[in-house]
Design a protein around this motif. Structure first.
Motif, PDB file in Angstrom:
ATOM      1  N   ASN A 154       0.955  -1.158  -0.149  1.00 36.63           N
ATOM      2  CA  ASN A 154      -0.096   0.147   0.141  1.00 36.63           C
ATOM      3  C   ASN A 154       0.654   1.374   0.005  1.00 36.63           C
ATOM      4  OD1 ASN A 154       0.725  -0.327   2.586  1.00 36.63           O
ATOM      5  ND2 ASN A 154      -1.077   0.351   3.649  1.00 36.63           N
ATOM      6  N   TRP A 155       1.974   1.356  -0.959  1.00 34.13           N
ATOM      7  CA  TRP A 155       2.704   2.453  -1.176  1.00 34.13           C
ATOM      8  C   TRP A 155       2.187   3.619  -1.271  1.00 34.13           C
ATOM      9  CZ3 TRP A 155       7.685   3.220   0.385  1.00 34.13           C
ATOM     10  CH2 TRP A 155       8.377   4.323  -0.338  1.00 34.13           C
ATOM     11  N   ALA A 156       1.240   3.381  -2.019  1.00 37.21           N
ATOM     12  CA  ALA A 156       0.382   4.805  -2.354  1.00 37.21           C
ATOM     13  C   ALA A 156      -0.262   5.698  -1.032  1.00 37.21           C
ATOM     14  CB  ALA A 156      -0.782   4.501  -3.440  1.00 37.21           C
ATOM     15  N   ASP A 157      -0.272   4.733  -0.063  1.00 39.96           N
ATOM     16  CA  ASP A 157      -1.224   5.437   1.151  1.00 39.96           C
ATOM     17  C   ASP A 157      -0.244   6.169   1.952  1.00 39.96           C
ATOM     18  OD1 ASP A 157      -3.584   3.758   0.587  1.00 39.96           O
ATOM     19  OD2 ASP A 157      -3.341   2.483   1.843  1.00 39.96           O
ATOM     20  N   ILE A 158       1.016   6.067   1.683  1.00 45.66           N
ATOM     21  CA  ILE A 158       2.018   6.826   2.497  1.00 45.66           C
ATOM     22  C   ILE A 158       2.032   8.182   1.594  1.00 45.66           C
ATOM     23  CG2 ILE A 158       4.417   6.872   3.307  1.00 45.66           C
ATOM     24  CD1 ILE A 158       4.275   3.880   3.427  1.00 45.66           C
ATOM     25  N   PRO A 159       1.870   9.441   2.138  1.00 41.20           N
ATOM     26  CA  PRO A 159       2.204  10.568   1.414  1.00 41.20           C
ATOM     27  C   PRO A 159       3.417  10.874   0.824  1.00 41.20           C
ATOM     28  CG  PRO A 159       0.938  10.770   3.523  1.00 41.20           C
ATOM     29  CD  PRO A 159       1.137   9.598   3.682  1.00 41.20           C
ATOM     30  N   ASP A 160       3.426  11.411  -0.338  1.00 37.41           N
ATOM     31  CA  ASP A 160       4.739  11.587  -1.129  1.00 37.41           C
ATOM     32  C   ASP A 160       5.964  12.319  -0.203  1.00 37.41           C
ATOM     33  OD1 ASP A 160       3.812  10.120  -3.287  1.00 37.41           O
ATOM     34  OD2 ASP A 160       3.393  12.238  -4.339  1.00 37.41           O
ATOM     35  N   GLU A 161       5.487  13.136   0.500  1.00 34.01           N
ATOM     36  CA  GLU A 161       6.485  13.921   1.370  1.00 34.01           C
ATOM     37  C   GLU A 161       6.879  13.001   2.767  1.00 34.01           C
ATOM     38  OE1 GLU A 161       2.295  15.638   2.371  1.00 34.01           O
ATOM     39  OE2 GLU A 161       3.190  14.766   0.786  1.00 34.01           O
ATOM     40  N   TYR A 162       6.347  11.747   2.792  1.00 35.80           N
ATOM     41  CA  TYR A 162       6.440  11.158   4.001  1.00 35.80           C
ATOM     42  C   TYR A 162       7.366   9.819   3.623  1.00 35.80           C
ATOM     43  CZ  TYR A 162       2.834  13.210   6.737  1.00 35.80           C
ATOM     44  OH  TYR A 162       1.830  13.979   7.664  1.00 35.80           O
ATOM     45  N   THR A 348      -8.525   7.082   6.830  1.00 39.72           N
ATOM     46  CA  THR A 348      -9.921   8.013   6.887  1.00 39.72           C
ATOM     47  C   THR A 348     -10.515   7.874   5.852  1.00 39.72           C
ATOM     48  OG1 THR A 348      -8.610   9.099   8.712  1.00 39.72           O
ATOM     49  CG2 THR A 348     -10.594  10.169   7.714  1.00 39.72           C
ATOM     50  N   ASP A 349      -9.910   8.149   4.521  1.00 35.45           N
ATOM     51  CA  ASP A 349     -10.649   8.022   3.317  1.00 35.45           C
ATOM     52  C   ASP A 349     -11.234   6.829   2.966  1.00 35.45           C
ATOM     53  OD1 ASP A 349      -9.878  10.774   2.808  1.00 35.45           O
ATOM     54  OD2 ASP A 349      -8.280  10.437   1.715  1.00 35.45           O
ATOM     55  N   ALA A 350     -10.468   5.653   3.199  1.00 32.61           N
ATOM     56  CA  ALA A 350     -10.983   4.270   2.936  1.00 32.61           C
ATOM     57  C   ALA A 350     -11.837   3.729   4.063  1.00 32.61           C
ATOM     58  CB  ALA A 350      -9.791   3.521   2.723  1.00 32.61           C
ATOM     59  N   LYS A 351     -11.945   4.659   5.283  1.00 29.99           N
ATOM     60  CA  LYS A 351     -12.710   4.034   6.382  1.00 29.99           C
ATOM     61  C   LYS A 351     -12.386   3.016   7.070  1.00 29.99           C
ATOM     62  CE  LYS A 351     -16.950   6.177   4.671  1.00 29.99           C
ATOM     63  NZ  LYS A 351     -16.837   7.359   5.142  1.00 29.99           N
ATOM     64  N   THR A 352     -10.954   2.675   7.028  1.00 28.34           N
ATOM     65  CA  THR A 352     -10.127   1.663   7.643  1.00 28.34           C
ATOM     66  C   THR A 352      -9.800   2.056   8.822  1.00 28.34           C
ATOM     67  OG1 THR A 352      -8.124   1.806   6.419  1.00 28.34           O
ATOM     68  CG2 THR A 352      -9.722   0.154   5.553  1.00 28.34           C
ATOM     69  N   VAL A 353      -9.719   3.282   9.356  1.00 31.61           N
ATOM     70  CA  VAL A 353      -9.400   3.975  10.581  1.00 31.61           C
ATOM     71  C   VAL A 353     -10.301   3.695  11.545  1.00 31.61           C
ATOM     72  CG1 VAL A 353     -10.582   6.270  10.338  1.00 31.61           C
ATOM     73  CG2 VAL A 353      -8.312   5.988  11.674  1.00 31.61           C
TER      74      VAL A 353
END
Length: 392
Positions: A154-162, A348-353
């Motif tokens: 899930n690389w895409a879930d980590i913000p680019d600046e992170y 949060t967006d995926a409602k998995t939080v």
């Protein structure tokens, strides 16, 4: 992420927002969650040399192949992960429950980022070398040659600046710099300058040497932010600790749950998730008088980084650990301890939080300030040049 310690608008994070965590953290630090076993019955078909350079699970034929390769190794070496730190006790237990064929060895749990690097260098390709690290940015930045790239599913879930674009490192979580204090011995400080008063004589501790440990360095950054400094000017923070030492208030005892309980360290400047865990949230081992305050003003954070040792003795298990760390299961465990995980927005967006946990912890400050990699490297140079002189 913001590069300056003085943001464009001021955010006040008050003690109550942290104290609300106590009951939640208490539940999160006990017991063992973990899901049904994710083990695979197949055998690994990828040689160790190939696993050591794998940059994604695709190199193993997918997650099933990665699990098989990791189980064939049967071991994972982690380092400097105290059980009460950001819920690592439960995260480790969750991994072991999910992958029971892999035995985790947790080395030097109270060590620093510099200790992680020292262990990698001293143990080389040995079987006991750390496979993975959870490391501060400044120390990581100075030792990038020790690590190897890998991108989780899930690389895409980590913000680019992170994250590093090539996968050499990636943020995992951050807390807020806070002051923990024994309410039976001292009153709550309302500002950093309060700690210079006689009521705090011989009582204030930080988590080690700021030239070696990111958490201790972040205490200096907090002092800088509260004393007119910036991410580009941490000298005011060093000067503050010089005054604290001169006043006889700064002590050299390394704070732990035991020193808090014994009264050796009545005041500790450290991450919010650690201070909260040392209070009533720690259950029978915690100090019921231990309270946490996040000072009004700038919220200071510092994401820690995950990275894989390029000479990891268990390269497949190291990569499976990273896959687990960035799963919603482990990221929610960080959150339950009051540590904001790197994939929080995506979850949060995926409602998995875990919504209940997020409401209890509270949203992270909109302008959470931390030093960039370049600023951290420059700050480390300033600390190395001036720290011992200031408190000598």
């Amino acid at each position: 992420m913001h590069s300056s310690i003085t943001p464009t608008r001021r955010h006040v994070v008050r003690a109550g927002s942290v104290l609300m965590l106590a009951g939640l953290v208490g539940a999160a630090l006990t017991g063992c969650s973990g899901s049904a076993s994710g083990s695979s019955g197949g055998a690994s078909s990828i040689p160790k040399a190939s696993a050591a350079v794998a940059t994604s699970a695709d190199a193993f034929g997918g997650m099933e192949g990665l699990v098989a390769a990791a189980e064939a190794e049967g071991k994972l070496n982690v380092i400097t992960l105290p059980p009460s730190w950001a819920n690592y006790g439960k995260i480790i237990a969750g991994f072991q429950k999910k992958y029971p064929k892999i035995k985790i060895t947790s080395q030097n749990p109270n060590g620093s980022s510099a200790d992680e690097v020292a262990a990698i260098k001293s143990q080389g390709t040995g079987a006991n070398a750390p496979d993975v690290v959870d490391i501060g940015t400044a120390v990581l930045d100075a030792n990038k040659d020790l690590f190897t790239p890998y991108k989780v599913a899930n690389w895409a879930d980590i913000p680019d600046e992170y994250k590093d674009a090539d996968g050499l490192w990636y943020y995992d979580y951050t807390g807020l710099m806070s002051i923990g204090y024994d309410s039976s011995k001292v009153s709550a400080p309302a500002s950093i300058d309060d700690l210079l008063g006689s009521a705090y004589k011989g009582k204030v501790a930080i988590k080690g040497d700021p030239t070696q440990a990111n958490e201790a360095a972040s205490a200096v950054y907090l002092a800088a932010a509260q004393s007119g400094g910036s991410a580009d000017d941490v000298q005011p923070g060093i000067d503050f600790f010089g005054k604290l030492k001169k006043a006889g208030n700064l002590i050299s005892v390394l704070p732990t749950q035991a020193t808090v309980n014994s009264g050796q360290t009545p005041v500790v400047i450290q991450w919010s998730f650690n201070n909260v865990a040392w209070g009533s949230a720690g259950g029978s081992t915690g100090n019921p008088n231990w309270k946490t305050v996040v000072l009004p003003g700038t919220a200071i954070g510092s994401y820690y980084n995950q990275s894989i040792n390029k000479n990891a003795p268990n390269p497949a298990a190291a990569r499976l650990w990273e896959e687990y760390i960035y799963s919603p299961e482990a990221q929610n465990l960080y959150l339950a301890a009051g540590a904001y995980p790197a994939t929080l927005k995506a979850m949060t967006d995926a409602k998995t939080v875990d919504e209940t946990t997020l409401k209890t912890v509270g949203e992270p400050p909109a302008e959470l300030v931390q030093l960039t990699a370049d600023q951290a490297a420059k700050a480390a140079t300033v600390l190395k040049a001036g720290w011992s002189k200031a408190i000598g």
